[in-house]
Structure formats: C-alpha cells, structure tokens
Design a protein around this motif. Structure first.
Motif, PDB file in Angstrom:
ATOM      1  N   GLU A   4       0.868  -1.171   0.000  1.00  0.00           N
ATOM      2  CA  GLU A   4       0.000   0.000   0.000  1.00  0.00           C
ATOM      3  C   GLU A   4       0.902   1.217   0.000  1.00  0.00           C
ATOM      4  OE1 GLU A   4      -3.487   2.077  -0.129  1.00  0.00           O
ATOM      5  OE2 GLU A   4      -3.362  -0.104  -0.045  1.00  0.00           O
ATOM      6  N   TYR A   5       0.970   1.929  -1.125  1.00  0.00           N
ATOM      7  CA  TYR A   5       1.847   3.083  -1.224  1.00  0.00           C
ATOM      8  C   TYR A   5       1.276   4.255  -0.439  1.00  0.00           C
ATOM      9  CZ  TYR A   5       4.131   0.340  -4.772  1.00  0.00           C
ATOM     10  OH  TYR A   5       4.788  -0.655  -5.423  1.00  0.00           O
ATOM     11  N   ARG A  85       9.783  -1.159  -5.569  1.00  0.00           N
ATOM     12  CA  ARG A  85       8.340  -1.371  -5.417  1.00  0.00           C
ATOM     13  C   ARG A  85       7.992  -1.961  -4.060  1.00  0.00           C
ATOM     14  NH1 ARG A  85       4.715  -0.926  -9.288  1.00  0.00           N
ATOM     15  NH2 ARG A  85       5.381  -0.727 -11.423  1.00  0.00           N
ATOM     16  N   GLU A  86       8.974  -2.559  -3.394  1.00  0.00           N
ATOM     17  CA  GLU A  86       8.708  -3.240  -2.130  1.00  0.00           C
ATOM     18  C   GLU A  86       8.492  -2.275  -0.974  1.00  0.00           C
ATOM     19  OE1 GLU A  86      12.031  -5.806  -1.593  1.00  0.00           O
ATOM     20  OE2 GLU A  86      11.523  -7.034  -3.332  1.00  0.00           O
ATOM     21  N   ARG A  87       8.863  -1.021  -1.130  1.00  0.00           N
ATOM     22  CA  ARG A  87       8.756  -0.064  -0.023  1.00  0.00           C
ATOM     23  C   ARG A  87       7.503   0.800  -0.187  1.00  0.00           C
ATOM     24  NH1 ARG A  87      13.164   0.111   3.203  1.00  0.00           N
ATOM     25  NH2 ARG A  87      15.011  -0.898   2.388  1.00  0.00           N
ATOM     26  N   PRO A  88       6.778   1.024   0.915  1.00  0.00           N
ATOM     27  CA  PRO A  88       5.546   1.815   0.823  1.00  0.00           C
ATOM     28  C   PRO A  88       5.779   3.315   0.750  1.00  0.00           C
ATOM     29  CG  PRO A  88       5.887   1.059   3.064  1.00  0.00           C
ATOM     30  CD  PRO A  88       6.973   0.434   2.236  1.00  0.00           C
ATOM     31  N   PHE A 113       5.761  13.591  -0.429  1.00  0.00           N
ATOM     32  CA  PHE A 113       5.827  12.638  -1.544  1.00  0.00           C
ATOM     33  C   PHE A 113       4.462  12.041  -1.819  1.00  0.00           C
ATOM     34  CE2 PHE A 113       6.881  10.508   2.413  1.00  0.00           C
ATOM     35  CZ  PHE A 113       5.977   9.450   2.428  1.00  0.00           C
ATOM     36  N   GLU A 114       4.330  11.547  -3.073  1.00  0.00           N
ATOM     37  CA  GLU A 114       3.151  10.779  -3.472  1.00  0.00           C
ATOM     38  C   GLU A 114       3.486   9.965  -4.705  1.00  0.00           C
ATOM     39  OE1 GLU A 114      -0.247  13.033  -4.825  1.00  0.00           O
ATOM     40  OE2 GLU A 114       1.024  14.506  -5.802  1.00  0.00           O
TER      41      GLU A 114
END
Length: 159
Positions: A4-5, A85-88, A113-114
């Motif tokens: 979940e970003y 991609r593994e880091r939210p 950030f977004e």
C-alpha cells in the motif's frame, strides 16, 4: 506481495516546511560535508577495486521492480524519482534525500511525496503474478485449448 503506497504532504505544491524538515536538512548537509571531506583525503581507487565493487553490488534493478514517485524536496522543487516497489514510501532507509535537478541543491531532503496517479501497484503490473484465485488448473487450460482448436478446425472446414 501487496504494498500500500503511502503519501505525505499532499498536495506537494502547497507543502509548508516544518522545524523537523529544517533540522533534517541541516543534519543531511552536515553529513554530506563530512563525507566530502573524508573522500577528499582518501586515495583514488584502482580499476580493479571499482570492478570488485561492481561485482559486489550486482546487476542494476530491473525497471519492473521500481516504483515512480513525485517528491517535494527541501528546496521547494517537485521532482520524479524511482524506488523499489517493495517499499511503501520513498524516503526510508538511505534514500531520504536527492540532488535537485532544477537548482542543484545537494543534498535536498524529501519533505513530501506521493506516487503518481498513473502508477500501478505491483499487483496490477503486467509483470506481477496473478493472485491464486485467478489461476486455472492445467486440466482447465488443456480443455480450453482443445475446444479452441476444435472450433478453429470447424471454421476452416466451413470456408
């Protein structure tokens, strides 16, 4: 893996710096200056040593394992950067600062950030695996394949 970003300080253009942001920027600048002084004292590396370092680091990360982010830097510029991609979130670990490509501030800490709206989560990426509920058994695939072949054969016979 489902990630979940997260986002912080959205909208980026309206973000106001905090005391914590100023403190982090000051600390990053001090560390950067110290590292630069230490590097200036160090002897140059031989080509063999550089090659060994490249071997230790391994190949570059493939593009499909990266996530694009919109970052608001301390200097006020909004830039795009890639992270795993593994880091939210993009500001964890050793990547909590960037060199600003617009004004050259180095380091410039990430204050907001977004992930861009056109980014897809890993589960919707064309490189990601399908969830187990969407998978069909080999027998189902073979049956569908045989049915399609039979349909194709009958269509060819009609022509």
């Amino acid at each position: 893996m489902d990630v979940e970003y997260l986002h912080h300080g959205v909208p980026l253009a309206d973000y106001q710096l905090t005391k914590a942001d100023r403190r982090r920027q000051d600390e990053a600048a001090q560390v950067h200056e110290w590292v630069q002084r230490q590097l200036a004292k160090a002897p140059p590396w031989s080509e063999e040593r550089w090659e060994r370092m490249r071997q230790l680091l391994g190949p570059p990360v493939p593009p499909w394992e990266l996530q694009r982010w919109q970052l608001r830097l301390y200097c006020g510029h909004v830039v795009e950067a890639t992270r795993s991609r593994e880091r939210p979130r993009p500001d964890g670990g050793v990547c909590d600062e960037e060199r600003c490509p617009e004004c050259g501030m180095d380091p410039a800490v990430i204050v907001a950030f977004e992930p861009p709206a056109n980014n897809h989560s890993p589960k919707s990426s064309r490189f990601a695996r399908r969830p187990p509920s969407d998978r069909r058994s080999k027998a189902e695939l073979v049956a569908e394949n045989n049915a399609l072949r039979a349909e194709l054969k009958s269509l060819r016979g009609q022509a």
